[in-house]
Write an enzyme that holds these catalytic residues in place. Sequence first.
Site, PDB file in Angstrom:
ATOM      1  CB  VAL A 480      -5.057   4.631  -7.397  1.00  0.00           C
ATOM      2  CG1 VAL A 480      -3.526   3.185  -8.294  1.00  0.00           C
ATOM      3  CG2 VAL A 480      -3.820   4.626  -5.756  1.00  0.00           C
ATOM      4  CB  THR A 558     -12.834   0.738  -7.034  1.00  0.00           C
ATOM      5  OG1 THR A 558     -12.388  -1.009  -6.988  1.00  0.00           O
ATOM      6  CG2 THR A 558     -12.742   0.768  -8.285  1.00  0.00           C
ATOM      7  CE  LYS A 582      -5.327  -1.384   2.208  1.00  0.00           C
ATOM      8  NZ  LYS A 582      -4.405  -0.681   0.974  1.00  0.00           N
ATOM      9  CB  VAL A 608       1.160  -5.261   1.309  1.00  0.00           C
ATOM     10  CG1 VAL A 608       1.938  -5.131   2.450  1.00  0.00           C
ATOM     11  CG2 VAL A 608      -0.553  -6.457   1.424  1.00  0.00           C
ATOM     12  CD  GLU A 666      -7.154   2.641   2.066  1.00  0.00           C
ATOM     13  OE1 GLU A 666      -7.995   1.542   1.385  1.00  0.00           O
ATOM     14  OE2 GLU A 666      -5.765   2.064   1.699  1.00  0.00           O
ATOM     15  CE  LYS A 681      -1.480  -1.102   3.560  1.00  0.00           C
ATOM     16  NZ  LYS A 681      -1.243  -0.080   4.391  1.00  0.00           N
TER      17      LYS A 681
END
Length: 815
Positions: A480, A558, A582, A608, A666, A681
Amino acid sequence: MRIVRILKFGGSSVETPQRIRQVISITQAARQDGPVAIVVSAFGGVTDDLVRIAERAERRDDGWERALDAIDARYQEATRELVSDEALSEPLAALSGIFQEVRELAHGVSLLREASPRARDRILSVGELASATVVAAAFRDQGVAAEAADARELIVTRAEFGGAGVLETETRSRIRAWFASRTDLQVVTGFIAATEAGETTTLGRGGSDFTASILGDALDVDAIELWTDVDGVLTADPRVVPGALPLPLLAYDELMELAHFGAKVVHPPSVHPARRRGIPLLIRNTLRPEGVGTRVEVAPADVRDTAPVRGLASIPGVALLRLEGDGMIGVPGIAARLFGALARNAVSVIMISQASSEHSICFAVAPDAKERASRAVEEEFEAEQRAGLVDELVTEEHLSIVAVVGAGMRERAGVAGRLFGVLGRRGVNVRAIAQGSSEINISLVVAREDEARALNAVHDAFFAGGERSVRVYLAGPGCVGRALLGQMAAREVSLARERGYRLVLGGIADSKGALMDDDGIPPGEALERLAAAGRRVPLDDLVAAAARDPDGVFVDCTASPVVADRCADLLAAGTAVVSANKLGPAGTLDHWRALRRVPTRFRFETTVGAALPLVSVIEDLVATGDEVRGIDGVLSGTLAYVLDQVANGRRFSEAMRDAHDRGYTEPDPREDLAGRDVGRKILILARLAGRDFELADVAIEPVLPVEGWGELTLDDFWSQLPVMDDVFARRQAEATRRRERLAYLARLEGTGARVRLESVPASHPAASLRGTDNLVALTTRRYQPAPLVVRGPGAGPELTASGVFADLLRAVAQR
Ligand code: ADP
Ligand code: ASP
Ligand code: MG
């Protein structure tokens, strides 16, 4: 023949034969409008080299000879490149004479072990002498009748060295007489002059501008053009403030203040002769002659109408001296005595500020004048000090003066207040201030290490038409983070144009540590530079830098609990945080509350459903008084993708591997399979909907019973995974037989939340999902019985990064 323009070409404009060709073409274009004369500096870097040569000769460091030979060779080479063979002998002979003389002189310096200011000026003069020789020869090679003119014949100074005072009357008559009798293009040496007795002097570093101005004054030209390597006078030194903007129009006074306070682009005294005669000064870029550059003239009408602050300049390394004492209160003449003593000791005072109580006078001097200044003051006030009326002089070093200049400040209230507000917010401590009585300059003394920050902060605040720069501190250059950097790089130019700011990457960290750069790291180079960085600083240094930068944004890409923890500290310090992690919002309830203390400061849309608007939709519903009664849906793009693949006949372990390779899972896929990822989430959404849940309040049924797999290494996990293929294939077969689909559903209803794998009929909305689609149905007081539905792809680095990017832009807009 009346000369209508003087064109001066600085060191960088004559640095290479190619640039000299450019000089010729600029001059030829200018001559279309009437006769001109040109002034040339030494080739770029040569004067600095000559200063070192004089120092080395004085120390008897033999290197000086080789260094001088190198300069000689540089001029010869340029001549050979610019002049055809038949015409070479004359300029080469002239160069050889110029360098021979200076060689002898430097030799003398080394014998005497002393470089007197006189000898030093003579050594420095060769740069300009050689330049004029080469440039004149180059013109002749192009068929232009031109001759090198030695300014020592034209400009007469007092017998001062290293920056001599000009004898104006004599100088003016010599210049006029000289030009009266010449028709060839005059290529005049900048910087150098001579005493009446004919001894070589110089006009001070950067003094070729002054040469041009003196000539322009004497010849009463229509314009003086200073050709350099930037697009005119900019709002700040572009080497310190990357977003500095060209100033098309400037008043003489403004330029003078900027130049006196360190804007090296124009030599300060050069402004006086032009101003006196009202001759416009044009500062233009040799590398971009088509640009308009800066025009300096008598307070142009529109100066007042534009921004109050026009430009910034700074002088690094000054010392601040403070004379204090009760005996100074109400005693007339203290200041006069103080500055008289400094003047007698040739200390030039850069800035003065006096407290209104008259209890203290504070003044700034250049570092090399500090000792002299202290001595002068101690001597002058010896008696008062002994009597205890005046305290010992206090000296602070390693400071810088930042000057904020603009004629419009006079007309506008509140500039100073805004200035201090801006600096305060950026954590810059101002040690002293002074405002000139003309009110066109506010000078601030700050720590040397705060200089660049202060300049950038003030620049950002006052040049609204210009680009503000916003620092981004990124943790997590994984899939990402990488995609985010790519998107930032691609949007850089458009953001500046459309939103008036630049995102500057101030630092980047991975699990091994951080790389930081005050100048900013180009997003496109960040990963490479991070990988190549020999020494990293600890993550906490990056966090500390972000904490000191309340205008900056920290981005957490991260999945690390350590970084998630730091985010709360940053928010408390006032820095905005954007998180794709998250673990922060799905941490303990206390942590959640800490993150949400100032809701707009912490953005986490991508925790989410990747970039799908879920967090913001629920926030808006709640903020406007709606009540969320139920949340129902598929919250894992990863598992949706895997289940879709399995429904199409793929083996489960293969589908997982594929999802991993696409960057959907993940980092540790067990987080997905154990249901913890989806659990987090629904927890985040539930909290947004006002439920005070902990993760333990979410009933999670894992996708697969992978208890006991936690101890495996990631590699072992992957090799064990096919064991599950049969179990999974049986569930899928059962669902297929009943014409149903498997879906991993999350649900919030009433007082509880749960997550589990379900077999749903074909009519269920989740049955129609494909790829990484997420689907969330929100049943609220307003949205019922038909729920508000958000649906779309909910995984993938590019999508997630776009969501992070959007959060980042929102965070900047909020500031
Ligand atoms: P030259 O050799 O042409 O006389 P200088 O190096 O003396 O050129 O001056 C040009 C340099 O001045 C620019 O390259 C820039 O780095 C520096 N500079 C400092 N402040 C300013 C400013 N406000 N505007 C433009 N340039 C500036
Ligand atoms: N060559 C001189 C210097 O470097 C003068 C000038 O460039 O203006 O200071
Ligand atoms: Mg210069």
